[in-house]
Scaffold this active site. Sequence first.
Site, PDB file in Angstrom:
ATOM      1  N   LYS A 125      -2.448   1.063  -2.874  1.00  0.00           N
ATOM      2  CA  LYS A 125      -1.583   1.995  -2.140  1.00  0.00           C
ATOM      3  C   LYS A 125      -2.398   3.173  -1.610  1.00  0.00           C
ATOM      4  O   LYS A 125      -2.247   3.585  -0.456  1.00  0.00           O
ATOM      5  CB  LYS A 125      -0.435   2.471  -3.048  1.00  0.00           C
ATOM      6  CG  LYS A 125       0.580   1.379  -3.345  1.00  0.00           C
ATOM      7  CD  LYS A 125       1.612   1.774  -4.403  1.00  0.00           C
ATOM      8  CE  LYS A 125       2.501   0.590  -4.741  1.00  0.00           C
ATOM      9  NZ  LYS A 125       3.523   0.881  -5.762  1.00  0.00           N
ATOM     10  N   ASP A 184      10.131   5.272  -2.692  1.00  0.00           N
ATOM     11  CA  ASP A 184      10.366   3.967  -3.309  1.00  0.00           C
ATOM     12  C   ASP A 184      11.855   3.592  -3.265  1.00  0.00           C
ATOM     13  O   ASP A 184      12.213   2.451  -3.551  1.00  0.00           O
ATOM     14  CB  ASP A 184       9.925   3.989  -4.783  1.00  0.00           C
ATOM     15  CG  ASP A 184       8.642   3.207  -5.013  1.00  0.00           C
ATOM     16  OD1 ASP A 184       8.333   2.321  -4.199  1.00  0.00           O
ATOM     17  OD2 ASP A 184       7.968   3.475  -6.026  1.00  0.00           O
ATOM     18  N   GLN A 216       4.718   4.949 -10.404  1.00  0.00           N
ATOM     19  CA  GLN A 216       4.448   3.514 -10.580  1.00  0.00           C
ATOM     20  C   GLN A 216       5.155   3.016 -11.841  1.00  0.00           C
ATOM     21  O   GLN A 216       5.032   3.617 -12.917  1.00  0.00           O
ATOM     22  CB  GLN A 216       2.934   3.271 -10.656  1.00  0.00           C
ATOM     23  CG  GLN A 216       2.534   1.810 -10.662  1.00  0.00           C
ATOM     24  CD  GLN A 216       2.903   1.062  -9.375  1.00  0.00           C
ATOM     25  OE1 GLN A 216       2.939   1.638  -8.295  1.00  0.00           O
ATOM     26  NE2 GLN A 216       3.182  -0.219  -9.497  1.00  0.00           N
TER      27      GLN A 216
HETATM   28  N1  GUN Z   1       6.229  -1.716 -10.022  1.00  0.00           N
HETATM   29  C1  GUN Z   1       6.397  -2.927  -9.478  1.00  0.00           C
HETATM   30  N2  GUN Z   1       6.755  -2.823  -8.182  1.00  0.00           N
HETATM   31  C2  GUN Z   1       6.811  -1.509  -7.900  1.00  0.00           C
HETATM   32  C3  GUN Z   1       7.111  -0.772  -6.724  1.00  0.00           C
HETATM   33  O1  GUN Z   1       7.425  -1.298  -5.653  1.00  0.00           O
HETATM   34  N3  GUN Z   1       7.042   0.570  -6.846  1.00  0.00           N
HETATM   35  C4  GUN Z   1       6.732   1.178  -8.015  1.00  0.00           C
HETATM   36  N4  GUN Z   1       6.713   2.513  -8.045  1.00  0.00           N
HETATM   37  N5  GUN Z   1       6.453   0.529  -9.123  1.00  0.00           N
HETATM   38  C5  GUN Z   1       6.486  -0.814  -9.058  1.00  0.00           C
END
Ligand code: GUN
Length: 279
Positions: A51, A118, A95
């Site tokens: 990311k 998100d 995350q």
């Molecule tokens: N863990 C697994 N997929 C995601 C996601 O799309 N965003 C976040 N923040 N954590 C995750």
Amino acid sequence: MQILDGKALSLKIREEVKKEVEELKTNGITPGLAVILVGNDPASQTYVKMKAKACKMTGIYSITHEMPEDISEEEIIETIEMMNKNPNIDGILVQLPLPKHIDTTKILEVIDPKKDVDGFHPYNFGRLNQGLDSFVPCTPLGVMELLKEYNIDVKGLNACVVGASNIVGKPMAALLLNSFATVDICHIYTKDLKSHTKRADLLVVGVGKPNLITEDMVKDGAIVIDIGINKVDDKIIGDVDFENVSKKASFITPVPGGVGPMTIAMLLKNTLKAAKNER
Ligand code: GUN
């Protein structure tokens, strides 16, 4: 059978975002993303690195707050509150998963909904379910973009979503319903999964179980979207038995190179949206 090429589309979207970021920068605005990573989960570390790299390549400013596994809820909350107030930060992402002693809902509810790139805050999830403008979780949003790119209209289709998580299955079902598909949602307590998947014109699977979906479970000509990312013998595979299911499907996403790259492209898009809304 046609492959839904998420890799190619994600590169195209990343270029579009990059151009818009450059334009914003000429107006003195640099979109900014704060990422919070707690603990040492190797998969989470990899995703966060990807990311950050994607932000860098697009011209988005990003900062990662790495926190130890045993950090307190209060300390995470303080960091989020600081980012909520920081005018250089447009998007905040925590995350997941978080360590067991942390209440995930409590943490996600601290994020300013306007910075919730998100789309995990109940405010945004509520708005999504009402069909209102909101931040939409990146993975299901990426699936919708992929379908749109290949001119697949889901209106009136029988859709089956396998997996009912807050971050994938539930928002996926909401998006499909908002686009007038008839949606079946299956989960671990579903009896006779095959009876549901077999009827689906559009089958979306996000469970995390390699080869959960076999050829006999899929309708002839179905559109098959595989959200699973599973590491098996050092290889990344999805939840769908691609080799055999692809012979029956009209469209199918590969793993890797399908939904995965779309998730990151949507994060960039959401961060850009936050920067444009906020300032
Ligand atoms: N863990 C697994 N997929 C995601 C996601 O799309 N965003 C976040 N923040 N954590 C995750």
